[in-house]
Write a protein that holds these residues in place. Structure first.
Motif, PDB file in Angstrom:
ATOM      1  N   TYR A 204       0.167 -33.901 -18.222  1.00 36.21           N
ATOM      2  CA  TYR A 204      -0.118 -34.623 -19.458  1.00 36.21           C
ATOM      3  C   TYR A 204       0.920 -34.231 -20.492  1.00 36.21           C
ATOM      4  CZ  TYR A 204      -2.476 -35.747 -23.878  1.00 36.21           C
ATOM      5  OH  TYR A 204      -2.789 -36.231 -25.134  1.00 36.21           O
ATOM      6  N   PRO A 205       1.603 -35.209 -21.075  1.00 41.91           N
ATOM      7  CA  PRO A 205       2.731 -34.861 -21.948  1.00 41.91           C
ATOM      8  C   PRO A 205       2.347 -34.374 -23.346  1.00 41.91           C
ATOM      9  CG  PRO A 205       2.702 -37.232 -21.428  1.00 41.91           C
ATOM     10  CD  PRO A 205       1.469 -36.661 -20.860  1.00 41.91           C
ATOM     11  N   LEU A 209       1.110 -37.674 -32.535  1.00 43.27           N
ATOM     12  CA  LEU A 209       0.499 -38.646 -33.436  1.00 43.27           C
ATOM     13  C   LEU A 209       1.185 -39.989 -33.347  1.00 43.27           C
ATOM     14  CD1 LEU A 209      -0.327 -36.523 -36.586  1.00 43.27           C
ATOM     15  CD2 LEU A 209      -1.717 -37.031 -34.579  1.00 43.27           C
ATOM     16  N   GLY A 210       2.431 -39.993 -32.910  1.00 47.85           N
ATOM     17  CA  GLY A 210       3.158 -41.250 -32.769  1.00 47.85           C
ATOM     18  C   GLY A 210       3.965 -41.218 -31.487  1.00 47.85           C
ATOM     19  N   VAL A 211       3.893 -42.299 -30.730  1.00 49.80           N
ATOM     20  CA  VAL A 211       4.639 -42.411 -29.480  1.00 49.80           C
ATOM     21  C   VAL A 211       5.526 -43.641 -29.618  1.00 49.80           C
ATOM     22  CG1 VAL A 211       4.448 -42.708 -26.984  1.00 49.80           C
ATOM     23  CG2 VAL A 211       2.738 -41.355 -28.223  1.00 49.80           C
ATOM     24  N   GLN A 216       7.911 -43.813 -24.812  1.00 49.33           N
ATOM     25  CA  GLN A 216       7.238 -44.441 -23.675  1.00 49.33           C
ATOM     26  C   GLN A 216       8.243 -44.685 -22.545  1.00 49.33           C
ATOM     27  OE1 GLN A 216       4.002 -44.994 -23.157  1.00 49.33           O
ATOM     28  NE2 GLN A 216       4.300 -46.019 -21.187  1.00 49.33           N
ATOM     29  N   LEU A 219       8.881 -41.452 -20.882  1.00 53.70           N
ATOM     30  CA  LEU A 219       7.749 -41.100 -20.024  1.00 53.70           C
ATOM     31  C   LEU A 219       7.858 -41.825 -18.697  1.00 53.70           C
ATOM     32  CD1 LEU A 219       4.919 -39.797 -19.649  1.00 53.70           C
ATOM     33  CD2 LEU A 219       3.958 -41.834 -20.704  1.00 53.70           C
ATOM     34  N   GLU A 220       8.201 -43.102 -18.760  1.00 50.74           N
ATOM     35  CA  GLU A 220       8.278 -43.910 -17.536  1.00 50.74           C
ATOM     36  C   GLU A 220       9.460 -43.510 -16.666  1.00 50.74           C
ATOM     37  OE1 GLU A 220       7.859 -48.033 -18.660  1.00 50.74           O
ATOM     38  OE2 GLU A 220       5.965 -47.630 -19.702  1.00 50.74           O
TER      39      GLU A 220
ATOM     40  N   ARG C 188       2.665 -53.671 -28.222  1.00 51.89           N
ATOM     41  CA  ARG C 188       3.649 -53.682 -27.126  1.00 51.89           C
ATOM     42  C   ARG C 188       2.960 -53.482 -25.780  1.00 51.89           C
ATOM     43  NH1 ARG C 188       5.588 -47.737 -29.071  1.00 51.89           N
ATOM     44  NH2 ARG C 188       4.471 -46.505 -27.479  1.00 51.89           N
ATOM     45  N   THR C 190       3.258 -51.595 -21.831  1.00 47.26           N
ATOM     46  CA  THR C 190       3.925 -50.538 -21.060  1.00 47.26           C
ATOM     47  C   THR C 190       4.543 -51.156 -19.806  1.00 47.26           C
ATOM     48  OG1 THR C 190       1.983 -50.103 -19.711  1.00 47.26           O
ATOM     49  CG2 THR C 190       2.165 -48.874 -21.788  1.00 47.26           C
ATOM     50  N   GLY C 191       5.272 -50.341 -19.054  1.00 45.60           N
ATOM     51  CA  GLY C 191       5.821 -50.816 -17.794  1.00 45.60           C
ATOM     52  C   GLY C 191       4.724 -51.275 -16.850  1.00 45.60           C
ATOM     53  N   PHE C 192       3.573 -50.602 -16.867  1.00 49.72           N
ATOM     54  CA  PHE C 192       2.480 -51.008 -15.992  1.00 49.72           C
ATOM     55  C   PHE C 192       1.931 -52.370 -16.417  1.00 49.72           C
ATOM     56  CE2 PHE C 192      -0.778 -50.849 -13.000  1.00 49.72           C
ATOM     57  CZ  PHE C 192      -2.021 -50.980 -13.584  1.00 49.72           C
ATOM     58  N   TYR C 227       0.000 -45.378 -30.897  1.00 49.68           N
ATOM     59  CA  TYR C 227      -0.261 -45.350 -29.452  1.00 49.68           C
ATOM     60  C   TYR C 227      -0.571 -43.933 -28.962  1.00 49.68           C
ATOM     61  CZ  TYR C 227       1.879 -49.990 -29.695  1.00 49.68           C
ATOM     62  OH  TYR C 227       2.188 -51.285 -30.019  1.00 49.68           O
ATOM     63  N   ASN C 350       1.754 -44.293 -16.087  1.00 45.57           N
ATOM     64  CA  ASN C 350       2.271 -43.894 -17.407  1.00 45.57           C
ATOM     65  C   ASN C 350       1.358 -44.371 -18.528  1.00 45.57           C
ATOM     66  OD1 ASN C 350       4.701 -42.609 -16.350  1.00 45.57           O
ATOM     67  ND2 ASN C 350       5.259 -44.687 -15.744  1.00 45.57           N
ATOM     68  N   TRP C 352      -0.766 -42.335 -20.323  1.00 46.75           N
ATOM     69  CA  TRP C 352      -1.276 -41.279 -21.198  1.00 46.75           C
ATOM     70  C   TRP C 352      -1.296 -41.710 -22.655  1.00 46.75           C
ATOM     71  CZ3 TRP C 352      -3.898 -37.760 -18.884  1.00 46.75           C
ATOM     72  CH2 TRP C 352      -3.528 -37.319 -17.612  1.00 46.75           C
ATOM     73  N   TYR C 353      -0.389 -42.590 -23.024  1.00 48.34           N
ATOM     74  CA  TYR C 353      -0.358 -43.072 -24.398  1.00 48.34           C
ATOM     75  C   TYR C 353      -0.687 -44.553 -24.391  1.00 48.34           C
ATOM     76  CZ  TYR C 353       1.954 -38.604 -24.991  1.00 48.34           C
ATOM     77  OH  TYR C 353       2.239 -37.262 -24.978  1.00 48.34           O
TER      78      TYR C 353
END
Lengths: 238, 187, 568
Positions: A204-205, A209-211, A216, A219-220, C188, C190-192, C227, C350, C352-353
């Motif tokens: 789990y990364p 508060l903001g991603v 993202q 992460l991918e 937005r 995600t890739g999924f 997110y 992916n 988690w967010y």
């Protein structure tokens, strides 16, 4: 003795007692605990409530003081059980390293007598069940037999043995498992997930508060560095 | 116990629709119609019991075993154990097959895998009938004409479907069990 | 001793999703409004991204009135009702919008005309036996301007699919025509999500991003969504989730015409000998108050709306306020049928967010968007793939038969697979039936001694048939995207307490079968209005919030226009 992160190696209390030999073990174990292990189960319920008994540090710097809500003996049994639920192994630290016992102790302090009673009666029943069916106290069984006991407790088969599981052995198992999971994988604010070992196990990364879209994408691409912060480290929450 | 009773609700036919032959299934520690030792139940160590079989038909390549209780489950039977891909020349199952996938199968049954019992576990879990009732535990053994090499984790229905048309022999034994109220002192 | 307060023009009972919206047009029109809220004000400091607190300890609330009045539920009148589970709603200024999933959908045109459309296309016999469904007293076009208004006042992000008849395939081609786009683009993907959208297109379906009451970019001086992953049952720490306590309510307070009273637990409504409402009784701690008002709007969510009316007995209304026709509590229905689908993928999602309102929707199988000639049900469902994962719940995932759920083998399993499962719950058409209703429980009471609501409700053949059909579609979708295992929940049985609870004070022209008229005012007590999903007669494949907010605005606007007639 400590590793690069300042932790002791993950060995169970039982192993500690075995390898140290009887005399060595006695030197490590305070009198109150020795006395507890010599008691017969029929007097266990009479409650040698020796709270505040010091226990040796076993799997890290975490258990350097006794749990406030359980006796030394109850703590031993719970520790052995939790150690089987999420063991320390070659994959990494387990529930004891993560401070799950401390987490549970805080839960019991906050929840009041019903939760503590559920733990006490369940741990006593677990130990009685182990003695009756596997021929010894839970903490003395091999890990294979401990797992076998816990499987039967989980599926409710231990309920019919008449060993005293209140509400069924399955509900006791689920309570401990639920607390263990929260203690392993919840915010470190609650006393568990020490050094984020639980979140690391899941990859789990971390709490942000903001991603951003870049985060993202990283992460991918498996390139996002974990943030190791409690939600409460951000200093803006109550 | 007849094969028809064992396989209630499931039509299992052998090669070219012929009825399978029967063979003997025994155990060094259990007998049909007698109480099995409590170490094969959660009142004891809950080990899987040993089985032996003989007189399997020629051409047996693999063996499958189901342990089930037709007096439990909604609908019955409640399944206690499923194990298959047992080598055809194994001659039986030793006591104490591991319940943990990390522990290997005994050499004499190398390649055997376990399916999902009634609790959803790929393991043996023994009798736990309500206090005061006696239940029958059917150990059904199937001799198969092919090394089906089925994937692990099949439940009873999936296994019976997979071996349909491959059963050339069947055997069984039916020990009993009754739970005892616990002894007040440790043994 | 009850303190008599100075009278006001309007009392709104409940400052949640519905009440919080109605307050704005009323205050802007210059009416004096008292908003009575059982909870308190909460803010960003209360909204830590903390899974234990939000999802396992049932969230911080300074006043937890709802927990003490949990409805009981039973399948039919032949079985016994039990209180199971916690109450799904919360008390606060902003109500459950503080932590809700914020999916913010308009109903489709079909949802307003189920009886007429079904009869015309398939014949009247296709209306399920025992259903009391009626057409709404107006159509989608009537509500469109209010949807538009609320989408801007609250802040809804999304992609339009039909603007004045022009279809945009990036949006929902099946939606009712809109005057204009959403005020913000959609959240937005995600890739999924991209992968699932591609899979939907491979199946010949029309995927689109779902509408959300969440800022996708800066809006009204609040930032765009972060997110962060704790939106599910969590408050927003940056005020990007558009709850009414940071949107319509403060703007209403700023007019000087809305006074919000917190910790106010309303018990009953009073009426005069003419059957007109005169005000409400409420308690703050042990102090009792009577707030006189010329008009009362109840907006305390479906269960409490019904409960408050049934508890308000008087000579004019011996069976409960506005219940002389016996319709209060009738035509109740809900979602949360439990017939979900979950899948196991051989790759990381992916996830988690993200947040539950961020996702890919498919409406091809909703409502009457497909031919039901050879099927045994009417209606359908919305397929929805969101991005929502937190550590403890990820560690509790099913193991798909690969391991028992603890121990070393499990530890290796979770290390590998923690981000590889997905679940969907599938919102479906649920209809009202004669047998499904709300009333007061004969035994269980709250701490004040007042009976709680009893739900008598069962998902019927039509709903169960839809459930099985939609599970097939969801499984097809998951497998098209590469899922290697798919599990299904049961098809649904007893209705429990739900965050998507509809009916109980249904809106319609016929006073014999509906509690409120086409404007939301009681057929029997003309100065009593009802706000919230309890006035809705159908659900569509949608959650109720945006529709209940559009209806609230419309009811409030009508009250302003007709003040003289209604308030007398």
């Amino acid at each position: 003795m400590t590793d690069s992160k300042g932790r002791l190696p993950a060995i169970s209390r039982r192993d500690l007692l075995r390898t140290a030999g009887a005399a060595g073990a006695a030197a490590l174990v305070p009198d109150a605990v020795t006395a507890a292990t010599e008691e017969t189960p029929s007097t266990a319920a009479a409650g040698e409530r020796q709270l505040g008994t010091a226990l040796p540090s076993e799997t890290g710097p975490l258990l350097t003081r006794a749990l406030a809500n359980l006796t030394a003996r109850e703590t031993e049994i719970l520790s052995a059980m939790v150690d089987r639920l999420i063991p320390s192994d070659e994959l990494g630290p387990g529930a004891l390293d993560a401070g799950v016992l401390r987490f549970i102790d805080r839960v019991l302090s906050e929840s009041g007598t019903n939760a503590a009673d559920a733990y006490r009666s369940g741990l006593a029943a677990l130990d009685t069940y182990s003695r009756y069916t596997r021929g010894g106290p839970f903490i003395d069984l091999s890990t294979v037999d401990q797992d076998s006991v816990l499987i039967d407790v989980q599926i409710g088969a231990a309920t019919g043995a008449g060993v005293g599981f209140v509400g069924g052995s399955g509900s006791f198992f689920n309570m401990v498992k639920s607390h263990t999971w929260q203690g392993m994988f919840g915010d470190p604010e609650y006393g568990g997930n020490v050094n984020f070992v639980g979140w690391d196990l899941l990859d789990y990364p971390g709490v942000r508060l903001g991603v951003s879209p870049e985060d993202q994408r990283a992460l991918e691409a498996d390139q996002l560095e974990p943030v190791r912060r409690s939600a409460y480290d951000y200093g803006i929450f109550e | 116990m007849g094969a028809a009773l064992l396989l209630t609700g499931a039509a299992v036919t052998g090669l070219r629709g012929q009825a399978p032959t029967t063979f003997v299934v025994e155990s060094p520690t259990m007998t049909t119609g007698r109480f099995m030792p409590r170490d094969y139940s959660p009142d004891g160590r809950n080990l899987s019991p040993p089985l032996t079989w003989s007189g399997l038909p020629a051409g047996t390549r693999q063996v499958a075993v189901i342990s089930q209780d037709f007096g439990a489950g909604r609908p019955p039977p409640w399944v206690h154990w499923i194990i298959y891909n047992i080598p055809g020349d194994a001659g039986g199952l030793p006591e104490g097959i591991p319940f943990d996938p990390d522990h290997p199968m005994p050499a004499e049954i190398a390649g055997a895998v376990q399916g999902n019992n009634g609790w959803g576990l790929p393991a043996y879990r023994g009798p736990a009938p309500p206090l005061g009732s006696v239940h029958n535990y059917h150990f059904a053994v199937f001799a198969l004409d092919e090394a089906l090499d089925l994937p692990p984790g099949l439940d009873r229905g999936e296994l019976l479907l997979a071996i349909e048309g491959h059963v050339i022999g069947q055997g069984d034994m039916v020990p009993l069990y009754e739970r005892q109220p616990m002894n007040q002192f440790p043994r | 001793m009850t303190t008599q307060l100075r009278g006001t023009d309007v009392v709104i009972v409940g400052m949640g999703a519905a009440g919080g919206v109605a307050a704005l047009p009323l205050a802007e029109a210059g009416l004096n409004v008292v908003g009575l809220e059982a909870g308190t004000w909460l803010d960003q400091r209360d909204f830590a991204p903390d899974e234990i607190r939000n999802n396992y300890r049932d969230w911080p609330m300074l006043v937890k009135k709802t927990e003490q009045e949990r409805p009981t539920s039973r399948a039919t009148s032949a079985t016994r009702a039990n209180q199971i589970g916690g109450h799904p709603m919360m008390n606060a200024v902003g109500g459950t919008t503080l932590h809700y999933w914020a999916q913010s959908w308009r109903l489709n045109p079909w949802d307003f005309r189920v009886v007429t459309e079904t009869t015309q296309r398939y014949g009247a016999s296709r209306i399920p036996r025992g259903s009391t469904v009626e057409d709404w007293p107006f159509e989608y076009d009537e509500l469109e301007p209010y949807y538009d208004r609320v989408e801007r006042e609250v802040g809804i992000s999304g992609q339009a699919g039909n603007v004045r008849g022009r279809i945009n395939s990036r949006g929902n081609r099946f939606e009712g025509p809109r005057e204009r786009d959403f005020p913000m683009p959609p959240l937005r993907w995600t890739g999924f999500h991209d992968r699932m959208a591609d899979a939907a297109r491979s199946l010949g379906w029309n995927p689109f991003p779902g509408p959300a009451a969440v800022n996708s970019q800066a809006y009204q001086n609040r930032p765009g969504c972060g997110y962060h992953g704790f939106c599910n049952k969590g408050g927003c720490p940056i005020n990007a989730k558009n709850a009414t306590h940071i949107t319509t309510i403060p703007r209403a307070v700023d007019t000087g015409n809305l006074k919000v009273v917190t910790r106010a637990h309303v018990t009953t409504l009073e009426v005069d000998s003419d059957g007109r409402v005169t005000g409400v009784n409420y308690v703050v701690g042990s102090n009792e108050y009577f707030q006189p008002a010329r008009v009362v709007l109840v907006a305390s969510y479906t269960y409490e709306n019904v409960r408050m009316l049934l508890l308000s007995k008087s000579r004019a209304y011996p069976d409960g306020l506005s219940n002389n026709q016996g319709q209060v509590g009738r035509h109740y229905f809900s979602h949360h049928q439990g017939a979900g689908v979950s899948a196991f993928f051989p790759y990381d999602l992916n996830s988690w967010y993200g947040l539950p309102a961020q996702g890919v929707a498919v409406d091809d199988w909703a409502d009457d968007n497909f031919d039901h000639a050879d099927l045994d049900f009417i209606g359908g469902g919305n397929l929805w793939v969101m991005s929502d994962r937190r550590p403890i719940s990820a560690a509790n995932m099913g193991t798909y038969g690969q391991s028992r759920n603890w121990g070393s083998t499990w530890k290796r399993f979770i290390h590998e697979h923690s981000d590889r499962t997905h679940g969907s719950y599938i919102q479906k058409t649920t209809l009202p039936y004669e047998d499904n209703y709300l009333d007061l429980d004969p035994e269980v009471t709250d701490p004040l001694g007042l009976p709680v609501i009893r739900i008598t409700g069962q998902f019927k053949d039509n709903e169960r048939a839809i459930a099985g059909f939609m599970q097939d579609k969801m499984e097809d979708w998951y497998r098209e995207a590469g899922a290697i295992e798919v599990n299904r929940g049961g098809l649904g049985n007893t209705m429990g307490a739900s965050t998507h609870a509809y009916g109980g004070t249904r809106m319609g022209d016929n006073p014999e079968t509906n509690v409120v008229d086409r404007w939301g005012f009681s057929h029997e007590a003309p100065n009593l209005g009802v706000l919230g999903a309890s006035v809705m007669g159908t659900s569509g494949a949608r959650n109720p919030t945006l529709t209940s907010q559009a209806l609230s605005w419309r009811t409030a606007a009508h009250l302003v226009e007709s003040w003289g007639d209604i308030a007398e």
